[in-house]
Scaffold this motif. Structure first.
Motif, mmCIF file in Angstrom:
data_model
loop_
_atom_site.group_PDB
_atom_site.id
_atom_site.type_symbol
_atom_site.label_atom_id
_atom_site.label_comp_id
_atom_site.label_asym_id
_atom_site.label_seq_id
_atom_site.Cartn_x
_atom_site.Cartn_y
_atom_site.Cartn_z
ATOM 1 N N PRO A 295 0.831 -1.209 0.000
ATOM 2 C CA PRO A 295 0.000 0.000 0.000
ATOM 3 C C PRO A 295 0.865 1.260 0.000
ATOM 4 O O PRO A 295 1.914 1.301 0.644
ATOM 5 N N LYS A 296 0.399 2.285 -0.709
ATOM 6 C CA LYS A 296 1.147 3.537 -0.790
ATOM 7 C C LYS A 296 0.392 4.724 -0.191
ATOM 8 O O LYS A 296 0.994 5.752 0.099
ATOM 9 N N ILE A 297 -0.923 4.588 -0.050
ATOM 10 C CA ILE A 297 -1.748 5.721 0.387
ATOM 11 C C ILE A 297 -2.091 5.556 1.856
ATOM 12 O O ILE A 297 -2.630 4.523 2.274
ATOM 13 N N SER A 298 -1.812 6.579 2.655
ATOM 14 C CA SER A 298 -2.051 6.497 4.101
ATOM 15 C C SER A 298 -3.538 6.580 4.416
ATOM 16 O O SER A 298 -4.327 7.160 3.656
ATOM 17 N N LEU A 299 -3.910 6.015 5.546
ATOM 18 C CA LEU A 299 -5.307 6.060 5.989
ATOM 19 C C LEU A 299 -5.755 7.499 6.189
ATOM 20 O O LEU A 299 -6.877 7.880 5.815
ATOM 21 N N LYS A 300 -4.887 8.324 6.748
ATOM 22 C CA LYS A 300 -5.231 9.731 6.983
ATOM 23 C C LYS A 300 -5.567 10.436 5.674
ATOM 24 O O LYS A 300 -6.543 11.193 5.587
ATOM 25 N N GLU A 301 -4.784 10.177 4.649
ATOM 26 C CA GLU A 301 -5.014 10.801 3.340
ATOM 27 C C GLU A 301 -6.333 10.326 2.735
ATOM 28 O O GLU A 301 -7.112 11.123 2.196
ATOM 29 N N THR A 302 -6.599 9.028 2.825
ATOM 30 C CA THR A 302 -7.841 8.483 2.288
ATOM 31 C C THR A 302 -9.049 9.094 2.979
ATOM 32 O O THR A 302 -10.029 9.485 2.328
ATOM 33 N N LEU A 303 -8.991 9.195 4.306
ATOM 34 C CA LEU A 303 -10.118 9.745 5.067
ATOM 35 C C LEU A 303 -10.339 11.216 4.746
ATOM 36 O O LEU A 303 -11.490 11.672 4.681
ATOM 37 N N ALA A 304 -9.265 11.964 4.530
ATOM 38 C CA ALA A 304 -9.404 13.378 4.177
ATOM 39 C C ALA A 304 -10.128 13.537 2.832
ATOM 40 O O ALA A 304 -11.007 14.396 2.682
ATOM 41 N N LEU A 305 -9.767 12.709 1.860
ATOM 42 C CA LEU A 305 -10.425 12.765 0.557
ATOM 43 C C LEU A 305 -11.886 12.352 0.656
ATOM 44 O O LEU A 305 -12.759 12.923 0.001
ATOM 45 N N LEU A 306 -12.150 11.341 1.492
ATOM 46 C CA LEU A 306 -13.517 10.864 1.679
ATOM 47 C C LEU A 306 -14.390 11.947 2.299
ATOM 48 O O LEU A 306 -15.522 12.189 1.853
ATOM 49 N N LEU A 307 -13.873 12.609 3.314
ATOM 50 C CA LEU A 307 -14.636 13.680 3.969
ATOM 51 C C LEU A 307 -14.864 14.847 3.014
ATOM 52 O O LEU A 307 -15.963 15.424 2.966
ATOM 53 N N ALA A 308 -13.861 15.180 2.238
ATOM 54 C CA ALA A 308 -14.018 16.270 1.256
ATOM 55 C C ALA A 308 -15.112 15.937 0.242
ATOM 56 O O ALA A 308 -15.910 16.811 -0.141
ATOM 57 N N GLU A 309 -15.157 14.664 -0.184
ATOM 58 C CA GLU A 309 -16.201 14.242 -1.124
ATOM 59 C C GLU A 309 -17.581 14.421 -0.519
ATOM 60 O O GLU A 309 -18.498 14.965 -1.166
ATOM 61 N N TRP A 310 -17.756 13.977 0.708
ATOM 62 C CA TRP A 310 -19.081 14.048 1.326
ATOM 63 C C TRP A 310 -19.497 15.483 1.641
ATOM 64 O O TRP A 310 -20.689 15.809 1.620
ATOM 65 N N ARG A 311 -18.558 16.352 1.886
ATOM 66 C CA ARG A 311 -18.908 17.761 2.086
ATOM 67 C C ARG A 311 -19.544 18.345 0.827
ATOM 68 O O ARG A 311 -20.437 19.191 0.914
ATOM 69 N N LEU A 312 -19.093 17.883 -0.328
ATOM 70 C CA LEU A 312 -19.699 18.326 -1.578
ATOM 71 C C LEU A 312 -21.042 17.640 -1.827
ATOM 72 O O LEU A 312 -22.000 18.280 -2.277
ATOM 73 N N ARG A 313 -21.122 16.361 -1.521
ATOM 74 C CA ARG A 313 -22.317 15.582 -1.846
ATOM 75 C C ARG A 313 -23.526 15.966 -0.999
ATOM 76 O O ARG A 313 -24.662 15.997 -1.505
ATOM 77 N N VAL A 314 -23.326 16.241 0.289
ATOM 78 C CA VAL A 314 -24.478 16.479 1.166
ATOM 79 C C VAL A 314 -25.169 17.800 0.872
ATOM 80 O O VAL A 314 -26.334 17.999 1.249
ATOM 81 N N VAL A 315 -24.495 18.693 0.188
ATOM 82 C CA VAL A 315 -25.101 19.985 -0.157
ATOM 83 C C VAL A 315 -26.354 19.770 -0.997
ATOM 84 O O VAL A 315 -27.353 20.496 -0.861
ATOM 85 N N THR A 316 -26.337 18.754 -1.858
ATOM 86 C CA THR A 316 -27.473 18.512 -2.763
ATOM 87 C C THR A 316 -28.442 17.443 -2.221
ATOM 88 O O THR A 316 -29.459 17.177 -2.851
ATOM 89 N N GLU A 317 -28.099 16.835 -1.069
ATOM 90 C CA GLU A 317 -28.998 15.825 -0.497
ATOM 91 C C GLU A 317 -30.239 16.500 0.091
ATOM 92 O O GLU A 317 -30.166 17.592 0.650
ATOM 93 N N ARG A 318 -31.358 15.801 -0.023
ATOM 94 C CA ARG A 318 -32.601 16.330 0.544
ATOM 95 C C ARG A 318 -32.917 15.604 1.842
ATOM 96 O O ARG A 318 -32.580 14.466 2.007
#
Length: 318
Positions: A295-318
């Motif tokens: 593995p090359k990608i750290s857990l911290k890095e993966t979680l940061a990207l995941l949280l950034a994705e959901w910050r964008l996604r929840v804006v359009t959730e009803r």
């Protein structure tokens, strides 16, 4: 040109693996039950339900792939308890349909079958990182169906089909369903941050330890495993793991630390799995020794990207 038939192409892993394969120069045919969400000219789409034996034969006859990566499956453990018949029909009979189609129409193709670390089941109670020779003692319908599919692949390997079985451990990342723990945490934090959820996280068992990998690292392993099509002798089964177990609580703490919101945590009994085990980690020596994969990608890095994705996604959730 090397040509990969990718089943389950619309799934979480399939979408990432498609980009990995295209970047590596493969021609790719994406097989799934529904159209790809982002149709493009650089890959072929095939509508395919692997539970349909004749459709599998027709797909293999038309594409004649040199390589096959079989991801298509019912992969959500709670779903496997709710609908075991769907799970077995898809994961076992669907795999058999594909294997028969390969035997009839693409017998020279090299196959990578994505099984699961869940097949080890009760063996994890030993509390050590398990290797490929550890006993398989599945504890849920999903795991049992994957082990049954492994046995089917082993039988076809004995009949001359070439390929490998991979047992990936918990792979996470952008695009994963909130049915899975890290995406659920990230989504809840994002909802709290934008005021759409009270500042209380609903969680299951936080003491369980799991072996987490970024989905891109898993796809890199699958890509390397395709190289065995060029050699005659290779191991049949590979763990894809980090070799380290991390508490779910540590994952949650890391995600919360990346938020400025004040968040409390509350146990939700509905999120507790009936067959949960304390520690599940994999020994990855074989794939490291044979392919130099790690593995090359750290857990911290993966979680940061995941949280950034959901910050964008929840804006359009009803």
């Amino acid at each position: 040109m090397k040509h990969v038939l990718l089943t389950g192409a619309n799934g979480f892993v399939g979408k990432v693996l498609l980009e990995t394969l295209l970047a590596a120069g493969y021609r790719v045919s994406c097989a799934s039950t529904a159209p790809h969400p982002s149709p493009r000219a650089d890959f072929e789409q095939i509508k395919l339900d692997i539970r349909d034996a004749m459709a599998c034969v027709a797909a293999l006859e038309r594409t004649k792939p040199t390589h096959i990566i079989h991801l298509a499956a019912i992969s959500h453990v709670p779903t496997s308890f709710r609908d075991p018949l769907l799970t077995w029909n898809t994961n076992v009979l669907g795999s058999l349909n594909l294997l028969e189609a390969i035997k009839q129409q693409a017998s020279d193709a090299f196959v990578v079958f994505a099984s699961s670390s869940e097949v080890y089941g009760e063996a994890f109670k030993a509390g050590i990182a398990l290797d490929e020779n550890s006993p398989c003692l599945p504890m849920n319908p999903y795991a049992a169906s994957k082990l049954a599919a492994e046995l089917a692949f082993e039988q076809y390997f004995k009949q001359g089909i070439r390929g490998v079985i991979v047992r990936p451990f918990n792979h996470i990342g952008v695009g994963q369903s909130p049915d899975f723990v890290t995406a659920s945490f990230a989504r809840q934090i994002a909802l709290i941050e934008c005021g759409k959820q009270a500042p209380i996280m609903q969680v299951g068992n936080l003491e369980a330890c799991r072996d987490f990998l970024d989905v891109h690292d898993v796809c890199a392993a699958y890509l390397q495993l395709l190289e065995f099509s060029e050699v005659q002798t290779y191991p049949r089964i590979f763990n894809v793991a980090s070799g380290h177990a991390c508490k779910i609580r540590e994952v949650l703490d890391e995600l919360i630390s990346q938020s400025s919101a004040s968040i409390s945590v509350e146990l939700d009994p509905q999120r507790l799995r009936p067959s949960d085990i304390p520690v599940a980690a994999g020994n990855c020596d074989r794939i490291h020794d044979v392919l130099s994969w790690q593995p090359k990608i750290s857990l911290k890095e993966t979680l940061a990207l995941l949280l950034a994705e959901w910050r964008l996604r929840v804006v359009t959730e009803r």
